[in-house]
Scaffold this motif. Structure first.
Motif, PDB file in Angstrom:
ATOM      1  N   GLY A 137      47.267  32.354  48.317  1.00 11.64           N
ATOM      2  CA  GLY A 137      47.724  33.056  49.513  1.00 11.64           C
ATOM      3  C   GLY A 137      46.623  33.148  50.549  1.00 11.64           C
ATOM      4  O   GLY A 137      46.835  32.880  51.746  1.00 11.64           O
ATOM      5  N   LYS A 154      52.956  39.229  53.070  1.00  8.87           N
ATOM      6  CA  LYS A 154      53.318  39.951  51.851  1.00  8.87           C
ATOM      7  C   LYS A 154      53.212  41.456  52.104  1.00  8.87           C
ATOM      8  O   LYS A 154      54.027  42.240  51.632  1.00  8.87           O
ATOM      9  CB  LYS A 154      52.442  39.559  50.669  1.00  8.87           C
ATOM     10  CG  LYS A 154      52.865  40.239  49.351  1.00  8.87           C
ATOM     11  CD  LYS A 154      52.135  39.679  48.170  1.00  8.87           C
ATOM     12  CE  LYS A 154      50.696  40.130  48.159  1.00  8.87           C
ATOM     13  NZ  LYS A 154      50.569  41.596  47.880  1.00  8.87           N
ATOM     14  N   ILE A 160      54.463  34.485  53.166  1.00  9.73           N
ATOM     15  CA  ILE A 160      54.151  34.836  51.785  1.00  9.73           C
ATOM     16  C   ILE A 160      54.014  33.551  50.963  1.00  9.73           C
ATOM     17  O   ILE A 160      54.827  32.642  51.083  1.00  9.73           O
ATOM     18  CB  ILE A 160      55.255  35.721  51.180  1.00  9.73           C
ATOM     19  CG1 ILE A 160      55.367  37.046  51.945  1.00  9.73           C
ATOM     20  CG2 ILE A 160      55.004  35.991  49.692  1.00  9.73           C
ATOM     21  CD1 ILE A 160      56.553  37.897  51.517  1.00  9.73           C
ATOM     22  N   ARG A 219      53.976  32.072  47.108  1.00 11.33           N
ATOM     23  CA  ARG A 219      54.497  32.484  45.800  1.00 11.33           C
ATOM     24  C   ARG A 219      54.126  31.472  44.718  1.00 11.33           C
ATOM     25  O   ARG A 219      53.875  30.298  44.999  1.00 11.33           O
ATOM     26  CB  ARG A 219      56.029  32.620  45.863  1.00 11.33           C
ATOM     27  CG  ARG A 219      56.509  33.647  46.877  1.00 11.33           C
ATOM     28  CD  ARG A 219      58.032  33.773  46.884  1.00 11.33           C
ATOM     29  NE  ARG A 219      58.453  34.746  47.876  1.00 11.33           N
ATOM     30  CZ  ARG A 219      58.489  36.058  47.659  1.00 11.33           C
ATOM     31  NH1 ARG A 219      58.159  36.539  46.469  1.00 11.33           N
ATOM     32  NH2 ARG A 219      58.869  36.891  48.615  1.00 11.33           N
ATOM     33  N   ALA A 250      55.223  36.755  44.105  1.00  8.00           N
ATOM     34  CA  ALA A 250      54.323  36.722  45.260  1.00  8.00           C
ATOM     35  C   ALA A 250      52.880  36.824  44.786  1.00  8.00           C
ATOM     36  O   ALA A 250      52.547  37.657  43.936  1.00  8.00           O
ATOM     37  CB  ALA A 250      54.657  37.872  46.205  1.00  8.00           C
ATOM     38  N   SER A 302      61.285  39.142  43.450  1.00  6.41           N
ATOM     39  CA  SER A 302      61.762  38.049  44.312  1.00  6.41           C
ATOM     40  C   SER A 302      63.224  37.740  44.031  1.00  6.41           C
ATOM     41  O   SER A 302      63.991  37.396  44.943  1.00  6.41           O
ATOM     42  CB  SER A 302      60.904  36.799  44.114  1.00  6.41           C
ATOM     43  OG  SER A 302      60.932  36.363  42.776  1.00  6.41           O
ATOM     44  N   ASP A 359      56.631  43.427  47.683  1.00 10.20           N
ATOM     45  CA  ASP A 359      57.259  42.169  48.074  1.00 10.20           C
ATOM     46  C   ASP A 359      58.231  42.479  49.195  1.00 10.20           C
ATOM     47  O   ASP A 359      58.587  43.648  49.430  1.00 10.20           O
ATOM     48  CB  ASP A 359      57.982  41.514  46.895  1.00 10.20           C
ATOM     49  CG  ASP A 359      58.126  39.999  47.058  1.00 10.20           C
ATOM     50  OD1 ASP A 359      57.953  39.500  48.182  1.00 10.20           O
ATOM     51  OD2 ASP A 359      58.430  39.331  46.057  1.00 10.20           O
TER      52      ASP A 359
END
Length: 298
Positions: free
Chosen positions: A39, A152, A178, A180, A186, A206, A285
């Motif tokens: 991320g 996020k 975001i 994942r 995430a 999610s 999330d």
């Protein structure tokens, strides 16, 4: 790549770079608390694409942690972080100590009202005051043209955009998608806290967001109340999940959408936002969407 640990050293390096470029060049800032993952890598990539000079900050900010939170145990791995930063073309990594950032007791904080009174702000009093204060300090020190943040924590993005607007700060907040895992979880530095079973059950976050969006597509969740109820029911199907909030709000205003509101009647973006604990690990999330686009599929 240069690693700099003092504010004076960082300012000196940035001034030197500015002098070597006729137009000064653009500076991108990627603020992090370290223990970097894919991320963060996506933020670095975006910053590299949009900036002449990219500064990555690594600082576990004590004033955004509340009593009993995980400041002392927050995961840290400087060697690994530096290797990842170098692979992604970072020019400067700023790694200050707490003493460097806060040499005296902090008596001045940046407070954004209303947007911080709900969601994570409600359960973590003072958290966003710590975030806005440290980000404003980094902006004042580095003077970036753009600062890059992951969606996020969409509430954080909204709060920082409000701060920049209200204080006329000469920086653009760039929200980034975001990132994942392949199974939908995430990415978060705190994922390392999860046991194998907790991680398996955390996939419900999610899944709940995607299932409610699909229900909207099928005309089964057309009001805010129906969306909230479905989110809660799906998450509660995971035995270890303890819901802190499962909300439907306008974005970026973060106003609660009334229960009987038809989502298709809303203008702009809506966010379904979650905070759920699995054991001692708190995960967040969200899903951002435009209701008219989603519900037009019904």
């Amino acid at each position: 790549m240069k690693v700099i640990r003092t504010i004076s050293g960082l300012r000196q390096e940035l001034n030197s770079l500015k002098q070597t470029r006729k137009d000064g060049g653009s500076v991108g800032l990627v603020p992090t608390m370290g223990f970097l993952h894919a991320g963060h890598a996506s933020l670095m990539t975006r910053a590299r694409e949009m900036s002449d000079t990219v500064v990555l900050s690594i600082f576990v900010n004590p004033i955004q942690f509340g009593p009993g939170e995980d400041y002392e145990t927050y995961p840290r791995d400087e060697e690994r972080d530096l290797a990842l930063a170098e692979r992604h073309g970072i020019d400067i990594v700023f790694i200050p100590t707490v003493q460097e950032m806060y040499p005296k007791q902090v008596k001045t904080k940046i407070v954004v009202s209303e947007l911080t009174s709900l969601l994570c702000g409600a359960s973590r009093p003072g958290h966003f005051d710590g975030v806005t204060t440290v980000v404003s300090k980094l902006i004042n020190i580095i003077k970036p043209n753009r600062a890059f943040f992951g969606l996020k924590d969409a509430q954080q993005v909204a709060v920082l955009q409000q701060m920049v607007t209200d204080l006329n700060l000469d920086v653009e907040i760039i929200p980034c998608p975001i990132i994942r895992e392949k199974d939908g979880l995430a990415l978060s530095s705190r994922n390392v806290y999860l046991s194998q079973e907790e991680r398996t059950q955390a996939l419900i976050l999610s899944r709940s967001l995607n299932d409610v969006r699909e229900a909207m597509n099928c005309g089964k969740a057309t009001t805010a109340a129906e969306a909230r109820l479905m989110l809660n029911e799906i998450i509660h199907s995971a035995p270890l999940a303890v819901i802190e909030y499962a909300e439907v709000l306008s974005f970026p205003e973060l106003s609660r959408v009334e229960d009987d509101t038809l989502l298709v009647d809303l203008q702009g973006q809506v966010i379904m936002a979650l905070a759920v604990k699995f054991g001692k690990t708190r995960l967040i999330d969200n899903l951002l969407f435009t209701p008219k686009e989603v519900l037009s599929l019904v």
